[in-house]
Each structure stands twice: as structure tokens, then as C-alpha cells.
Design a protein around this motif. Structure first.
Motif, PDB file in Angstrom:
ATOM      1  N   PRO A 119     -81.205  77.789  63.394  1.00 52.51           N
ATOM      2  CA  PRO A 119     -80.442  76.925  62.487  1.00 52.51           C
ATOM      3  C   PRO A 119     -79.410  76.042  63.193  1.00 52.51           C
ATOM      4  CG  PRO A 119     -80.662  79.105  61.542  1.00 52.51           C
ATOM      5  CD  PRO A 119     -81.199  79.187  62.947  1.00 52.51           C
ATOM      6  N   GLY A 120     -78.969  76.454  64.383  1.00 53.91           N
ATOM      7  CA  GLY A 120     -78.017  75.650  65.144  1.00 53.91           C
ATOM      8  C   GLY A 120     -78.675  74.571  65.982  1.00 53.91           C
ATOM      9  N   GLY A 121     -80.010  74.525  65.996  1.00 54.57           N
ATOM     10  CA  GLY A 121     -80.733  73.495  66.733  1.00 54.57           C
ATOM     11  C   GLY A 121     -81.187  73.891  68.125  1.00 54.57           C
ATOM     12  N   LYS A 122     -80.850  75.111  68.558  1.00 53.21           N
ATOM     13  CA  LYS A 122     -81.249  75.562  69.890  1.00 53.21           C
ATOM     14  C   LYS A 122     -82.737  75.918  69.902  1.00 53.21           C
ATOM     15  CE  LYS A 122     -80.321  78.969  73.419  1.00 53.21           C
ATOM     16  NZ  LYS A 122     -79.642  80.183  73.791  1.00 53.21           N
ATOM     17  N   VAL A 123     -83.443  75.485  70.956  1.00 50.58           N
ATOM     18  CA  VAL A 123     -84.862  75.787  71.102  1.00 50.58           C
ATOM     19  C   VAL A 123     -85.041  77.291  71.309  1.00 50.58           C
ATOM     20  CG1 VAL A 123     -86.927  75.425  72.516  1.00 50.58           C
ATOM     21  CG2 VAL A 123     -85.412  73.510  72.027  1.00 50.58           C
ATOM     22  N   LEU A 124     -85.965  77.866  70.565  1.00 50.09           N
ATOM     23  CA  LEU A 124     -86.248  79.302  70.648  1.00 50.09           C
ATOM     24  C   LEU A 124     -87.322  79.549  71.699  1.00 50.09           C
ATOM     25  CD1 LEU A 124     -86.205  80.031  66.813  1.00 50.09           C
ATOM     26  CD2 LEU A 124     -84.414  80.544  68.494  1.00 50.09           C
TER      27      LEU A 124
END
Length: 131
Positions: A119-124
Motif C-alpha cells: 500500500p505504500g508503493g514499495k515493490v514486493l
């Protein structure tokens, strides 16, 4: 959230890998968990990503290490191309081969429509490793 085990001698261990140059400047290289160990050679995923990002047809990229029977891990790149652009795997291999050591060049490339994000935009990246 960091727990007590992340602290050693009063210092918090963030998991970031850094280097200090001869002038005392500190450079964050990568996250320890994102570093790829290819046959004993350390590959910083962010270094490979930065090279691929300079390709004019690439919109986004994420690089991860995936299992390799011989070298332990191999470099795999997940690439989102710019809209209505065709990009071939061989183009990326040739492009990165000119700028990176051979063990850092992605051995596998997968084109995707988007990269998984929290949700924070960081790539998983852990999701990509297990794909």
C-alpha cells in the motif's frame, strides 16, 4: 518494526549495505536481503536495476535473485515497458552486457504489466522471487 535483536551495542542494524569511499562519503548500495549471491560474487540488485532503467524502452524494473543449481542464485529482471513498446530479452541482455560484469547480467528476464507493490508503493520483491 525493529525489535531488540536489531540493536547491537546500542546501534540499530537497518539491513542496508553501504560502502565508504576514500573521502569518507557513505553510499547505500542495497538492502542485505536484496543482495544476490552468484557463485560467491555479490550482485546488488539496485545496481542492475539502475542500468536497466537507463534503457529508453523501460518504464519500471525490479531485480531479484532466484535459485540456480550451479551458482546458488541467478539474476532475474522483471520489466515493465513503456506503453505500446516492444522490447526483446536479447536487447536487455546486450544492453546490460555493455555496462555490467557478466555475472551481473540478468540470466532470466520476464516482462510484466506491473510490479507488485504494498500500500505504500514499495515493490514486493519477495513476491517476485516466489513467482
Amino acid at each position: 518494526m525493529a525489535n531488540q535483536s536489531a540493536f547491537i551495542d546500542g546501534y540499530w542494524r537497518s539491513g542496508d549495505l553501504a560502502k565508504i569511499d576514500e573521502d569518507g562519503f557513505i553510499y547505500i548500495m542495497d538492502r542485505k536481503k536484496d543482495m544476490i549471491n552468484r557463485g560467491g560474487e555479490k550482485v546488488y540488485s539496485v545496481e542492475v536495476e539502475n542500468v536497466i532503467y537507463t534503457h529508453p524502452k523501460v518504464l519500471e524494473v525490479a531485480v531479484v535473485g532466484i535459485p540456480d543449481e550451479i551458482f546458488g542464485e541467478m539474476v532475474k529482471a522483471f520489466i515493465v515497458t513503456k506503453e505500446n513498446i516492444v522490447l526483446e530479452k536479447d536487447e536487455i541482455i546486450e544492453f546490460t552486457s555493455k555496462q555490467l560484469a557478466s555475472y551481473k547480467v540478468p540470466k532470466e528476464i520476464e516482462f510484466v504489466s506491473e510490479l507488485p507493490r504494498n500500500p505504500g508503493g514499495k515493490v514486493l520483491k519477495n513476491r517476485l522471487k516466489n513467482a
